[in-house]
Design an enzyme around this catalytic site. Structure first.
Site, mmCIF file in Angstrom:
data_model
loop_
_atom_site.group_PDB
_atom_site.id
_atom_site.type_symbol
_atom_site.label_atom_id
_atom_site.label_comp_id
_atom_site.label_asym_id
_atom_site.label_seq_id
_atom_site.Cartn_x
_atom_site.Cartn_y
_atom_site.Cartn_z
ATOM 1 N N SER A 285 0.776 -0.861 -0.008
ATOM 2 C CA SER A 285 0.330 0.023 0.233
ATOM 3 C C SER A 285 0.395 1.164 -0.449
ATOM 4 O O SER A 285 0.652 2.835 0.195
ATOM 5 C CB SER A 285 -0.686 -0.167 1.573
ATOM 6 O OG SER A 285 0.015 0.183 2.284
ATOM 7 N N GLU B 252 2.231 3.983 -2.260
ATOM 8 C CA GLU B 252 1.215 4.213 -2.460
ATOM 9 C C GLU B 252 0.775 5.438 -1.931
ATOM 10 O O GLU B 252 0.570 7.033 -2.054
ATOM 11 C CB GLU B 252 0.757 4.132 -3.785
ATOM 12 C CG GLU B 252 1.979 3.638 -5.133
ATOM 13 C CD GLU B 252 1.189 2.837 -6.093
ATOM 14 O OE1 GLU B 252 1.556 3.326 -6.779
ATOM 15 O OE2 GLU B 252 -0.184 1.946 -5.684
ATOM 16 N N THR C 169 0.624 5.458 5.374
ATOM 17 C CA THR C 169 2.021 7.176 5.875
ATOM 18 C C THR C 169 2.865 6.170 6.718
ATOM 19 O O THR C 169 2.359 4.946 7.442
ATOM 20 C CB THR C 169 1.010 8.040 5.884
ATOM 21 O OG1 THR C 169 0.412 7.418 7.696
ATOM 22 C CG2 THR C 169 0.078 8.377 5.253
ATOM 23 N N SER D 296 4.676 -4.275 7.476
ATOM 24 C CA SER D 296 5.854 -4.927 6.645
ATOM 25 C C SER D 296 5.800 -4.563 5.512
ATOM 26 O O SER D 296 4.585 -3.909 4.895
ATOM 27 C CB SER D 296 6.169 -6.721 7.219
ATOM 28 O OG SER D 296 6.404 -7.796 6.743
ATOM 29 N N GLY E 192 -1.905 7.555 21.349
ATOM 30 C CA GLY E 192 -1.513 8.811 21.169
ATOM 31 C C GLY E 192 -1.349 9.222 19.631
ATOM 32 O O GLY E 192 -1.642 8.300 18.486
ATOM 33 N N ARG F 221 -10.750 -5.890 -6.182
ATOM 34 C CA ARG F 221 -11.615 -6.390 -5.761
ATOM 35 C C ARG F 221 -12.855 -5.885 -6.032
ATOM 36 O O ARG F 221 -13.851 -5.735 -5.629
ATOM 37 C CB ARG F 221 -10.828 -6.952 -3.946
ATOM 38 C CG ARG F 221 -12.304 -6.943 -2.983
ATOM 39 C CD ARG F 221 -11.233 -6.607 -1.811
ATOM 40 N NE ARG F 221 -11.947 -5.017 -1.904
ATOM 41 C CZ ARG F 221 -11.104 -4.470 -0.694
ATOM 42 N NH1 ARG F 221 -11.124 -4.164 0.092
ATOM 43 N NH2 ARG F 221 -11.327 -2.161 -0.548
ATOM 44 N N TYR G 185 -0.413 -15.515 3.042
ATOM 45 C CA TYR G 185 -1.556 -14.968 2.397
ATOM 46 C C TYR G 185 -2.947 -15.348 2.239
ATOM 47 O O TYR G 185 -2.990 -16.332 1.858
ATOM 48 C CB TYR G 185 -1.321 -13.454 0.780
ATOM 49 C CG TYR G 185 -1.638 -12.490 1.904
ATOM 50 C CD1 TYR G 185 -1.865 -11.635 2.016
ATOM 51 C CD2 TYR G 185 -0.216 -11.943 2.398
ATOM 52 C CE1 TYR G 185 -2.444 -9.717 2.144
ATOM 53 C CE2 TYR G 185 0.281 -10.536 2.420
ATOM 54 C CZ TYR G 185 -1.004 -9.350 2.397
ATOM 55 O OH TYR G 185 -0.711 -8.253 2.677
#
Length: 609
Positions: free
Chosen positions: A243, A245, A248, A258, A318, A458, A521
């Protein structure tokens, strides 16, 4: 916005008339990825329209026939039960006018939003349930406001205001989670107004020290921007989740992420050296002395380090504002490779042997026969000549490889020329030992890049009532093959028992390797046509899969996190006094005693039976 009158909870459960959805920024709404990237249908041919991926523009004439054959069903392409919505209905914001004014005063008018679409997006991630709720306007609750801090002082001001005005804060990074981590607790569990704290405006590179092998970024930087910023200086941190792209750096810390290059650079816990976090009361926690452009490489402090408490904390303790990460020179050589094997067991033995050699490629991924054949479909129209196909089959036959059982492995090599040569030498030797056949660099690169494009599949399938999702686990080598077969069998049985149309399409792949086990997976897709509540049925079958994984000795999650989607499994097998839950709750009491960060993920989730 006028001060809202107190209303009974029941009246808050009916959304007003929908508002028109407007595309904002680069991200798609109610679908994965860029807004200019999507699979489209022309007759029975599927094509990915995208300027971002090499697969963009390729016509996939075999995809629909492949799915129909594997699932023993006929896909009705004339009906779109779950299209991307044009209008959106959400519950109204409950934030008092006076509190809204305080937020604007503390930040700016542009940095505070009560826009319905922004609120809806910030209350959802990217698991199947999230996308379904957006597409059917069935969101149970959304944040009452979204704020966009521009610096750490803004975050401190937000936290102090939240405590003074009794608000609940939920940190938001890229919104790519697949664990329902952003789902707002219901009014019974969380009666306070909820404010989503979107960190993406905090994305600067604060300092970089190639000599120390360290740099510090603000936590809202996306993986793509982080990669580009470091590449300008000939550097990398090596963290590249599927992910990256959109996700964050702060999100990676929060979920204990990972990446695909883990073999060379490690997981997030190996890459992160320090974090700065704003906790309850607006207190800033930081391991190193204030203002230092450095980090303790290692220290014995008598207690857990701040970074260790925050990695995997899922927003409960936090808001991470800054992260110090390890950096490396960009590799001189990057190459790809691939191989096929007679069956999954020999492919796994190969991958494990290469890993244990120490001279390992940066990425080793093993896919089963189902995923291998799907990958072939993504090559588009097969224009190979009859002679070329005959030669391919002859090579497979000579190696004793049956196309109906064969599996594939993709490899990415990185390092100096000498390192890459050594890695390839190990791979070549192991291939011969385990009956593998080298497939070439083009197939390896295509397989690696397919990871990014296939994420869009998906949500395309969902439009036509095909519900699909992935779920992962860590499992020891001694039970890995047994776990895969057990999960596949359990899913297929649950599929049949619930009267789901056609056959279950369930497959598996190994993505990350360790000394003692690997990340596995699973992918499952079902035809929901004819079901009164496809989402409910899908969740039931996924729960069967997770129960089977745990019974086989697998983990709740390897890197997706727990969130609320898997919260009921926390402490499974540890009895009522789960060690992990006890530590988490004690930490919560110490750093956020007023529960300002009330996202309730993991051990803090309110799980409805």
């Amino acid at each position: 916005r006028p001060e809202p009158e107190p209303e009974p909870e029941s009246s808050l459960m009916t959304p007003p008339e929908g508002v028109e959805i407007v595309s904002k920024g680069e991200e798609a709404f109610a679908a994965w990825g860029y807004k200019d990237s999507r699979f489209v249908l022309n007759g029975r041919t599927v094509k990915l329209e995208s300027p971002h991926y090499e697969l963009g523009g390729r016509e996939l004439t075999r995809l629909i026939p492949f799915l129909e054959k594997e699932m023993a069903t006929k896909i009705d392409l004339s009906v779109k039960p779950y299209p991307v919505p044009r209008r959106l209905s959400v519950l109204p914001s409950r934030l008092p006018t006076a509190v809204l004014a305080k937020l604007v005063s503390a930040l700016s008018e542009a940095a505070v939003s009560v826009d319905d679409q922004e609120r809806a997006r910030h209350g959802t991630g990217h698991c199947l349930s999230d996308i379904l709720e957006l597409r059917t306007s069935s969101l149970r609750r959304s944040p009452d406001a979204v704020v966009y801090p521009a610096c750490q002082d803004d975050v401190v001001a937000i936290v102090k205001l939240a405590e003074a005005d009794d608000l609940c804060l939920i940190p938001f990074g890229g919104g790519t989670n697949v664990s329902s981590a952003l789902t707002c607790p219901d009014l019974k569990a969380e009666p306070r107004c909820i404010v989503s704290v979107d960190m993406k405006a905090m994305s600067k590179l604060l300092w970089c020290s190639p000599e120390d092998g360290l740099c510090c970024f603000e936590a809202g930087v996306t993986g793509l921007k982080l990669k580009e910023e470091l590449a300008k200086q000939g550097l990398t941190c090596g963290m590249e989740p599927d992910s990256y792209e959109f996700s964050t750096l702060g999100g990676w810390v929060a979920t204990k992420a990972s990446g695909m290059l883990k073999n060379r650079y490690g997981n997030i816990e190996d890459i992160v050296r320090e974090v700065r976090v704003v906790s309850g009361g607006g207190e800033v926690l930081w391991q190193h002395h204030q203002g230092s452009k450095g980090s303790y490489g290692r220290g014995s402090f008598g207690v857990a380090e701040v970074k260790d408490l925050m990695i995997g904390s899922e927003g409960n303790f936090g808001i991470v504002t800054e992260v110090v990460v390890k950096i490396h020179k960009l590799p001189a050589v990057t190459e790809f490779g691939s191989a096929v094997f007679p069956e999954f067991s020999s492919g796994l033995a190969f991958a494990r042997q290469v890993w244990q050699s120490g001279l390992r490629p940066s990425s080793i991924r093993l896919v089963d026969n189902g995923q291998f054949r799907l990958g072939q479909v993504f090559k588009g129209h097969d224009s190979s000549s009859a002679a070329a196909k005959a030669a391919q089959y002859a090579a497979l036959w000579w190696k004793g490889i049956d196309p109906k059982r064969m599996v594939a492995c993709t490899l990415r090599y990185e390092g100096s020329p000498e390192e890459v040569r050594a890695q390839k030498s190990v791979v070549k030797k192991s291939l011969a030992e385990w009956g593998g056949l080298a497939g070439g660099s083009a197939s390896g690169k295509a397989g690696y890049q397919l990871t990014f494009a296939i994420a869009y599949l998906r949500d395309f399938a969902l439009t036509y009532n095909m519900l699909a999702e992935s779920f992962e686990t860590f499992v020891n080598y001694s039970v890995l093959l047994h776990t895969i077969e057990s999960v596949k069998t359990a899913v297929k049985e649950a599929h049949r028992e619930r009267g789901v149309c056609g056959e279950a399409l369930v497959s598996a792949r190994v993505t990350q390797l360790y000394d003692d086990g690997a990340c596995v997976y699973f992918y499952y897709i079902m035809d929901a046509s004819g079901l009164a509540d496809g989402k409910k049925v899908y969740n039931e079958i996924e729960a069967v899969a997770r129960e089977t994984i745990l019974e086989c000795g697998g983990s709740i999650s390897h890197h997706h996190g727990v969130g609320k989607h898997r919260a009921k499994y926390v402490g499974r097998g540890e009895g009522e006094r789960s060690g992990a839950a006890l530590i988490a709750k004690a930490t919560k009491e110490a750093v956020d005693p007023k529960n300002t960060f009330g996202v309730r993920n993991g051990a803090f989730s309110v799980v409805e039976e």
